[in-house]
Design an enzyme around this catalytic site. Sequence first.
Site, mmCIF file in Angstrom:
data_model
loop_
_atom_site.group_PDB
_atom_site.id
_atom_site.type_symbol
_atom_site.label_atom_id
_atom_site.label_comp_id
_atom_site.label_asym_id
_atom_site.label_seq_id
_atom_site.Cartn_x
_atom_site.Cartn_y
_atom_site.Cartn_z
ATOM 1 N N TRP A 164 -8.742 7.811 -13.056
ATOM 2 C CA TRP A 164 -8.081 7.924 -11.747
ATOM 3 C C TRP A 164 -8.826 7.208 -10.643
ATOM 4 O O TRP A 164 -8.216 6.681 -9.718
ATOM 5 C CB TRP A 164 -7.957 9.409 -11.369
ATOM 6 C CG TRP A 164 -7.024 10.143 -12.263
ATOM 7 C CD1 TRP A 164 -7.359 10.810 -13.411
ATOM 8 C CD2 TRP A 164 -5.615 10.259 -12.118
ATOM 9 N NE1 TRP A 164 -6.230 11.340 -13.971
ATOM 10 C CE2 TRP A 164 -5.142 11.025 -13.205
ATOM 11 C CE3 TRP A 164 -4.695 9.805 -11.166
ATOM 12 C CZ2 TRP A 164 -3.799 11.331 -13.374
ATOM 13 C CZ3 TRP A 164 -3.355 10.123 -11.335
ATOM 14 C CH2 TRP A 164 -2.920 10.877 -12.435
ATOM 15 N N VAL A 165 -10.115 7.251 -10.727
ATOM 16 C CA VAL A 165 -10.914 6.659 -9.657
ATOM 17 C C VAL A 165 -11.634 5.441 -10.208
ATOM 18 O O VAL A 165 -12.251 5.515 -11.270
ATOM 19 C CB VAL A 165 -11.958 7.677 -9.126
ATOM 20 C CG1 VAL A 165 -12.775 7.076 -8.000
ATOM 21 C CG2 VAL A 165 -11.261 8.951 -8.669
ATOM 22 N N ALA A 166 -11.544 4.352 -9.504
ATOM 23 C CA ALA A 166 -12.253 3.154 -9.959
ATOM 24 C C ALA A 166 -13.752 3.405 -9.912
ATOM 25 O O ALA A 166 -14.267 3.971 -8.947
ATOM 26 C CB ALA A 166 -11.882 1.965 -9.089
ATOM 27 N N HIS A 173 -11.247 -1.976 -3.161
ATOM 28 C CA HIS A 173 -11.421 -1.480 -1.791
ATOM 29 C C HIS A 173 -12.792 -1.854 -1.234
ATOM 30 O O HIS A 173 -12.963 -1.963 -0.030
ATOM 31 C CB HIS A 173 -11.230 0.029 -1.744
ATOM 32 C CG HIS A 173 -9.793 0.435 -1.833
ATOM 33 N ND1 HIS A 173 -8.935 0.356 -0.772
ATOM 34 C CD2 HIS A 173 -9.057 0.893 -2.866
ATOM 35 C CE1 HIS A 173 -7.734 0.766 -1.134
ATOM 36 N NE2 HIS A 173 -7.773 1.101 -2.416
ATOM 37 N N GLU A 224 0.364 2.265 -9.235
ATOM 38 C CA GLU A 224 -0.015 2.625 -7.864
ATOM 39 C C GLU A 224 0.874 1.877 -6.872
ATOM 40 O O GLU A 224 0.505 0.805 -6.393
ATOM 41 C CB GLU A 224 -1.483 2.278 -7.593
ATOM 42 C CG GLU A 224 -2.460 3.149 -8.340
ATOM 43 C CD GLU A 224 -3.863 3.110 -7.735
ATOM 44 O OE1 GLU A 224 -4.661 3.970 -8.108
ATOM 45 O OE2 GLU A 224 -4.147 2.228 -6.906
ATOM 46 N N HIS A 227 -0.882 0.588 -3.536
ATOM 47 C CA HIS A 227 -2.073 -0.268 -3.450
ATOM 48 C C HIS A 227 -1.696 -1.752 -3.385
ATOM 49 O O HIS A 227 -1.156 -2.303 -4.340
ATOM 50 C CB HIS A 227 -2.976 0.006 -4.656
ATOM 51 C CG HIS A 227 -4.253 -0.783 -4.651
ATOM 52 N ND1 HIS A 227 -5.487 -0.229 -4.354
ATOM 53 C CD2 HIS A 227 -4.506 -2.090 -4.915
ATOM 54 C CE1 HIS A 227 -6.426 -1.150 -4.444
ATOM 55 N NE2 HIS A 227 -5.858 -2.300 -4.787
HETATM 56 ZN ZN LIG Z 1 -6.038 1.586 -3.464
#
Ligand SMILES: [Zn+2]
Length: 253
Positions: A164-166, A173, A224, A227
């Site tokens: 879920w989280v890079a 980002h 996403e 994004h």
């Molecule tokens: Zn993003």
Amino acid sequence: MRKKFFIVTAALLMIGSYAADNFDMAGILSYASGIVRIGVSPELLVGVDKAPDDTDAEETEAASGIVNSSEDGWELLLVNRQHPIPENYEVKLTQLQNDQAVDERIYPALQEMFDDARAEGILPTISSSYRTAEKQQELMDEKIAEYQASGYDYETAKQLAEEWVAIPGTSEHQMGLSVDITTADWNQQDASVVWDWMMRNSYKYGFIQRYPENKTDITGIINEPWHYRYVGREAAQEIYEQGICLEEYLESK
Ligand SMILES: [Zn+2]
């Protein structure tokens, strides 16, 4: 200088299903009232033109090391799990009023896109933009803690969180070239309306939907719709017209 003060209403609830990966509502929530940090008034929340340079014209620079992204082709720098951000990558930021910031080179296109969207009755706002490596780590730690709280051991929790989280160092980002976009007012307009407009129009401004639903096996990131990544107009148009993702585009070059 035109200034608008805009209070974001409480309707900022992100439902669990959207609380994926890079998404972070903190930016919106922390928006208070039109603070201009540098000599521009890029008010992406309500759309204000760039202000004259007479305001406190101080530039914000990334704290973490020297960014050397000035070479040609910076728009197409690939960052994903296999391609971390180069060491000493530097970014010059344009600070936005709602506590967001982006690479100064993408700001004009971003503002133009938001202005045009608003002219068509669309209500976009940025929920997340530039992040430091520390911030990315924080998001990761929070996600891991969340899984641990539901009973997973650390290793499993970490694995799940990474879906879920890079992983810090691999998030777009951190380059300031990506923004998460949502609706500025949930009472008036669903985020899906904003995303639909972005999906159809963003390429005209050099932005692509970076993690499309049908490319998750290549990008390694879940769908996403919020994004958006700046890649420049030429690449964006090609990517849009061919229905490919950035990895595929770069492969074909
Ligand atoms: Zn993003």
